[in-house]
Write an enzyme that holds these catalytic residues in place. Structure first.
Site, PDB file in Angstrom:
ATOM      1  N   LYS A 241       0.444  -1.470   0.226  1.00 17.73           N
ATOM      2  CA  LYS A 241       0.007   0.171  -0.722  1.00 17.73           C
ATOM      3  C   LYS A 241       0.786   1.345   0.304  1.00 17.73           C
ATOM      4  O   LYS A 241       2.067   0.948   0.786  1.00 17.73           O
ATOM      5  CB  LYS A 241      -0.868   0.026   1.022  1.00 17.73           C
ATOM      6  CG  LYS A 241      -1.954  -0.722   1.042  1.00 17.73           C
ATOM      7  CD  LYS A 241      -2.960  -0.957   2.213  1.00 17.73           C
ATOM      8  CE  LYS A 241      -3.975  -2.000   2.821  1.00 17.73           C
ATOM      9  NZ  LYS A 241      -4.874  -1.539   1.517  1.00 17.73           N
ATOM     10  N   ARG A 315     -10.578 -11.166   1.825  1.00 20.20           N
ATOM     11  CA  ARG A 315     -11.447 -12.390   1.952  1.00 20.20           C
ATOM     12  C   ARG A 315     -11.014 -13.707   1.637  1.00 20.20           C
ATOM     13  O   ARG A 315     -11.078 -14.824   1.660  1.00 20.20           O
ATOM     14  CB  ARG A 315     -11.787 -11.449   0.284  1.00 20.20           C
ATOM     15  CG  ARG A 315     -11.185 -11.754  -0.615  1.00 20.20           C
ATOM     16  CD  ARG A 315     -11.367 -10.844  -1.756  1.00 20.20           C
ATOM     17  NE  ARG A 315     -11.316  -9.356  -0.950  1.00 20.20           N
ATOM     18  CZ  ARG A 315     -11.126  -8.717  -2.139  1.00 20.20           C
ATOM     19  NH1 ARG A 315     -11.603  -9.101  -3.721  1.00 20.20           N
ATOM     20  NH2 ARG A 315     -11.063  -6.773  -1.845  1.00 20.20           N
TER      21      ARG A 315
HETATM   22  N1  BES Z   1      -8.051  -3.762   4.436  1.00 22.05           N
HETATM   23  C1  BES Z   1      -8.387  -2.610   2.976  1.00 22.05           C
HETATM   24  C2  BES Z   1      -9.152  -2.581   3.479  1.00 22.05           C
HETATM   25  C3  BES Z   1      -9.606  -0.821   4.081  1.00 22.05           C
HETATM   26  C4  BES Z   1      -8.761  -0.082   3.197  1.00 22.05           C
HETATM   27  C5  BES Z   1     -10.889  -0.701   4.273  1.00 22.05           C
HETATM   28  C6  BES Z   1      -9.446   1.325   3.582  1.00 22.05           C
HETATM   29  C7  BES Z   1     -11.502   0.209   5.163  1.00 22.05           C
HETATM   30  C8  BES Z   1     -10.415   1.044   5.236  1.00 22.05           C
HETATM   31  C9  BES Z   1      -8.620  -4.820   2.532  1.00 22.05           C
HETATM   32  O1  BES Z   1      -7.872  -5.328   2.566  1.00 22.05           O
HETATM   33  C10 BES Z   1      -8.219  -4.014   0.960  1.00 22.05           C
HETATM   34  O2  BES Z   1      -6.534  -3.749   0.859  1.00 22.05           O
HETATM   35  N2  BES Z   1      -8.912  -3.512  -0.186  1.00 22.05           N
HETATM   36  C11 BES Z   1      -8.030  -3.306  -0.877  1.00 22.05           C
HETATM   37  C12 BES Z   1      -8.751  -4.534  -2.750  1.00 22.05           C
HETATM   38  C13 BES Z   1      -8.630  -4.109  -3.967  1.00 22.05           C
HETATM   39  C14 BES Z   1      -6.969  -5.176  -3.993  1.00 22.05           C
HETATM   40  C15 BES Z   1      -9.348  -5.605  -4.518  1.00 22.05           C
HETATM   41  C16 BES Z   1      -8.906  -2.153  -1.511  1.00 22.05           C
HETATM   42  O3  BES Z   1     -10.091  -1.859  -1.155  1.00 22.05           O
HETATM   43  O4  BES Z   1      -8.477  -1.273  -2.258  1.00 22.05           O
HETATM   44 ZN    ZN Z   2      -5.686  -5.332   1.784  1.00 21.11          ZN
END
Ligand code: BES
Ligand code: ZN
Ligand code: ZN
Length: 461
Positions: A241, A315
């Site tokens: 990230k 997931r």
């Molecule tokens: N933990 C994050 C989702 C998240 C981000 C929740 C910010 C609350 C606030 C999750 O694991 C994630 O990174 N999801 C990605 C999925 C994508 C790579 C398909 C997202 O939501 O960007």
């Molecule tokens: Zn993630």
């Protein structure tokens, strides 16, 4: 928390009035009170302190009034405890408001001060105490406040001190408090017991991944299983990230915090259910043994998944836990997860989004949330979007390649691991206050937890 609400009828009267009733209340007051309120420029909003005008006690605090828009709102009195001078007060309000007032009163005292030095803590103001005439009410407010504080504390604790082992310890301590049992599958044993995705996501961390399994209650009661995403820190994995997106990822175990808070509510109220709580707890870290984009994992259920993005890890850990929850015939599975950024885009940060195949359950949760000021909004499991996470080499991919409908595609992915006839609810929550509101400071927060508890309580008592 116990000394903030006391049983009795002693103290300075604290009157809670709704704005619409203020002028009527004012008209019933003495000339001195009316004059005081006018001269102190009070306009019937928030706190006013009234002095004694009788010669014997002249100048002492006689009465506090707090005027709110809606006294049955659970956070209407969320900042009252910090506004009032220390001392003993007695509640004066219509009975139907008492529950919300007591909860708001306690939540106003919440503070995450674990990492403040003793010196900083000592400068803290002494808090007032509120006398209420009903012990039941006090007990209930304390149970809600403790469960909410548990969620907040777990989320607020820095990742370094809230790794899978710490979540396991928390579950263990909670189970001991209410006579429940905890078992855990840790590290390589996850492979032995066929939890490949939990292992794959967590294996790159020095903190071993684990599946925490808490059970409680009489097996003859209806079985309910809660599943919580316990990603202790989400760096994104090899699909790292960017800094801004990673900054708050200590909260990625928010789902685990929610199910532990909910378990606390269920156990402390002794709901007649048999409860199972499953928490896949991992750190999504970067190391030479980290899972890679393009890798394929055979999940517990047997479905093969191609890793398109290592940041869609929630997931992955959930799908093995859900498959296990579904193995064990239960009446209802509810999962909580900080699953997608997309849900924040859809609903903002203060509404819990949820998905379910069951219309009746959806309606029950929505209504329960509205009653208790814990809004939950149903989102669609729109089947045609399933195509968005197809894979050319495996049964499916772990995320959609496109930027749209991310919360829905994540929910559709999870749906594949629960059988058609199982009642299942999936909550995608923020778990964090990004602005401070009455009784809700910045930081960890429970969303949808009270809504679900009230739904379950109404159904199972
Ligand atoms: N933990 C994050 C989702 C998240 C981000 C929740 C910010 C609350 C606030 C999750 O694991 C994630 O990174 N999801 C990605 C999925 C994508 C790579 C398909 C997202 O939501 O960007
Ligand atoms: Zn993630
Ligand atoms: Zn995550």
């Amino acid at each position: 928390m116990n000394n903030l609400l006391t049983l009795g009828n002693n103290g300075t009267p604290l009157t809670i009035i709704e704005k619409s009733a203020y002028s009527q209340w004012l008209a019933s007051q003495s000339q001195s009170n009316q004059q005081w309120l006018q001269q102190t420029n009070y306009h019937g909003e928030g706190l006013a302190l009234l002095p004694n005008f009788s010669t014997k006690e002249e100048g002492t605090l006689c009465h506090a009034i707090f005027v709110v828009e809606n006294a049955s709102h659970y956070f209407a009195c969320g900042n009252l405890i910090t506004l009032l001078p220390p001392g003993q007060y007695k509640l004066n309000a219509a009975k139907e408001y008492h529950q919300a007032i007591c909860f708001g009163w306690l939540m106003g005292a919440y503070e995450f001060s674990t990492y403040k030095t003793q010196k900083a803590k000592e400068t803290k103001k002494e808090l007032p105490s509120l006398a209420v005439i009903d012990q039941e009410l006090i007990d209930s407010a304390i149970r809600y406040a403790q469960a909410t504080a548990l969620v907040r504390d777990l989320v607020n604790t820095p990742a370094a001190d809230m790794m899978p082992q710490n979540i396991g310890d928390t579950a263990q301590a909670l189970a001991e408090l209410f006579d429940g049992q905890v078992s855990q599958i840790i590290g390589e044993d996850l492979l032995v017991h066929n939890y490949p995705t939990i292992h794959a996501v967590g294996r790159a961390s020095v903190h071993q991944p684990r599946l925490i399994d808490l059970t409680w209650g009489n097996k003859k009661n209806p079985h309910i299983t809660l599943v919580g995403k316990g990603v202790c820190f989400d760096s994104g994995g090899l699909d790292l990230k960017p800094a801004a997106g990673m900054r708050n990822m200590k909260k990625d175990m928010g789902g685990a915090a929610h199910v532990l808070g909910l378990a606390r509510l269920i156990m402390s109220h002794k709901l007649p259910i048999y409860l199972r709580v499953l928490i896949p707890a991992v750190e999504n870290a970067v190391s030479s043994n980290a899972m890679r984009p393009g890798d394929v994992i055979t999940t517990r259920k047997g479905i093969t998944v191609e890793i398109d993005n290592t940041d869609a890890e929630g997931r992955l850990v959930l799908c093995d836990a859900l498959a296990e929850a579904d193995n064990d015939k239960t009446e209802l599975i509810i999962d909580f997860a900080t699953l997608t950024g997309a849900m924040r885009v859809a609903l903002g940060t203060e509404i819990a989004g949820f998905f379910t195949t069951n219309d009746k359950i959806a309606e029950g949760i929505t209504n329960a949330g509205n009653k208790i000021n814990d809004p939950a909004w149903r989102m669609p499991l729109y089947q045609p979007y399933t195509d968005l996470f197809s894979s050319t080499i495996a049964d499916m991919s772990n995320c959609s390649a496109g930027p749209f409908g991310g919360a829905i595609t994540a929910a559709l992915y999870l749906e594949k691991f629960v059988s058609k006839n199982t009642n299942w609810v999936h909550f995608d929550v923020m778990a964090f206050n990004v602005r401070s509101l009455s009784g809700r400071p910045l930081g960890g927060e429970a969303f949808g937890m009270r809504a679900v508890f009230n739904y379950l309580q109404a159904k199972y008592t």
